[in-house]
Design a protein around this motif. Structure first.
Motif, PDB file in Angstrom:
ATOM      1  N   THR A 188       0.802  -1.233   0.000  1.00 32.29           N
ATOM      2  CA  THR A 188       0.000   0.000   0.000  1.00 32.29           C
ATOM      3  C   THR A 188       0.833   1.281   0.000  1.00 32.29           C
ATOM      4  N   GLU A 192       0.907   4.026  -2.992  1.00 33.63           N
ATOM      5  CA  GLU A 192       0.537   5.425  -2.756  1.00 33.63           C
ATOM      6  C   GLU A 192       1.616   6.372  -3.288  1.00 33.63           C
ATOM      7  N   SER A 235      -4.943  15.114  -4.478  1.00 35.28           N
ATOM      8  CA  SER A 235      -4.179  14.232  -3.582  1.00 35.28           C
ATOM      9  C   SER A 235      -4.998  13.885  -2.348  1.00 35.28           C
ATOM     10  N   LEU A 240      -3.623  10.492  -1.210  1.00 34.93           N
ATOM     11  CA  LEU A 240      -2.199  10.471  -1.559  1.00 34.93           C
ATOM     12  C   LEU A 240      -1.462  11.587  -0.834  1.00 34.93           C
TER      13      LEU A 240
END
Length: 400
Positions: A188, A192, A235, A240
């Protein structure tokens, strides 16, 4: 309510400006003055601004981080990176890794729970670029330490996220709360980072095309501000890192556009009031009342993290045969810690709920200390390294 927000905004700017006059007489960085004035005016000391008022300005802080990331991304110009070589990458990896390992070992050795130690240690890698950038700008720092520092703090965010992901996987493997598969926990943070970089790359190409289309200075400034705002917003929407996305956008832009230097110059002229407000409200948001509650565990974290950063940077610089000032002083410019660390501490609440609150209190207390001590340490380190001209020399030769 709307009227009071405008009044508070004006008061914040005036108080920030006044603080810069005071700290200048004390030979301290302006950012220290903004933070101290924010703490004093905030809801936890004098109460000039209420908690609700400070909370209503959080968007300004997020916007400011976008501009900070935009400036740092400009340091990834290929012509410079070729000259700098692998040093910034190796230094960033070692200073982040040693900070995590040192905190982990120190906490485990002093009898703390293993999962708690790994989660708190995982956050130690994160470094806040905002305060460092402000000191570099204020004193127009230039030299080997500054040239190495800027790409290091830019890379640090990505490395911090990866190390946190690895520590998170270890905690879950040890039986901490969490149902996600181990492989997903490891993948993950890497995913990201890749997605943040891709988003930034797309936005960087768009910015280049729009700058070509609009030739007027005012229009180009407006386009730059709009692209930073949109990248930050996208984002946040997709979960993110705003810092990585905007840095990726400006890094691509600086290498693709022949107009990049003019754009960065215009944006730099626009940002001073935004940065003032960012640090002022960051100070106002810090509750210094939590400092006595962190105890020995907090002290271990605050001290050992700095040791890891300093020794890691020194080791990395030695491995890369960097100039002597980089070996001696770079680590002391990596002390500040804020936004990313607080975000990771908040994540720990869902991973280890039994320890999450204690972790968050320690990180918040550390932020207070690091954000006050960090800019001063950065100024001293850059001065000793010769990247900042001593005040006496400037008086003797005003042309400097």
């Amino acid at each position: 309510m709307e009227n009071s927000l405008f009044i508070h905004l004006g008061i914040a700017l005036i108080l920030a400006l006044l603080s810069s006059k005071v700290v200048k007489k004390m030979h301290l960085p302006n950012v220290t003055g903004y933070l101290l004035m924010g703490i004093l005016a905030g809801p936890f000391v004098l109460g000039i601004l209420s908690e609700e008022s400070v909370a209503s300005f959080h968007s300004i802080s997020e916007f400011a981080l976008g501009f900070i990331a935009f400036s740092i991304g400009a340091e990834f110009k290929l012509s410079y990176l070729k000259k700098a070589g692998k040093a910034p990458i190796i230094i960033a990896i070692l200073e982040a890794l040693l900070a995590v390992v040192f905190v982990d070992v120190a906490l485990i050795a002093t009898g703390h729970n293993l999962q708690f130690s790994l989660m708190l240690g995982a956050i130690a890698a994160a470094t806040a670029p905002a305060a460092t950038l402000m000191v570099v700008r204020q004193y127009k720092a230039k030299g080997p330490v500054t040239e190495t520092l800027m790409p290091v703090v830019a890379i640090d965010d990505a490395i911090a996220l990866m190390l946190f992901g690895i520590s998170l996987a270890a905690v879950k493997a040890l039986g901490a709360t969490g149902t996600s598969p181990l492989w997903l926990t490891l993948v993950t943070p890497v995913l990201e980072i890749i997605l943040a970089l891709l988003l930034g790359a797309v936005m960087g190409v768009l910015l280049m095309l729009l700058v070509k289309w609009f030739s007027n200075k005012g229009n180009r400034l407006a386009i730059s501000i709009a692209m930073i705002a949109i990248t930050v917003g996208l984002s946040k929407t997709f979960g993110l890192s705003e810092l990585l996305s905007v840095m990726s956008m400006s890094a691509l832009f600086v290498n693709l556009s022949k107009d990049s230097e003019a754009i960065f110059s215009m944006v730099d002229g626009f940002t001073p009031p935004i940065f003032m407000l960012f640090f002022f409200f960051s100070g106002a948001d810090l509750n210094i009342g939590i400092l006595p509650s962190v105890g020995m565990t907090g002290l271990i974290y605050v001290v050992v993290r700095v040791l890891g950063k300093v020794l890691g940077a020194t080791l990395g610089a030695s491995v890369c045969n960097s100039p002597e000032p980089v070996k001696k002083y770079l680590g002391f410019t990596l002390i500040p810690q804020a936004g990313v660390a607080i975000g990771l501490a908040t994540l720990s609440l869902s991973v280890v709920p039994e320890f999450g609150q204690a972790i968050k209190v320690i990180i918040l207390a550390g932020t207070v200390i690091y954000e006050l001590v960090g800019p001063v340490a950065t100024k001293i380190a850059l001065t000793k390294a010769g990247d900042i001209e001593p005040a006496m020399k400037k008086k003797l030769n005003p042309a400097l």
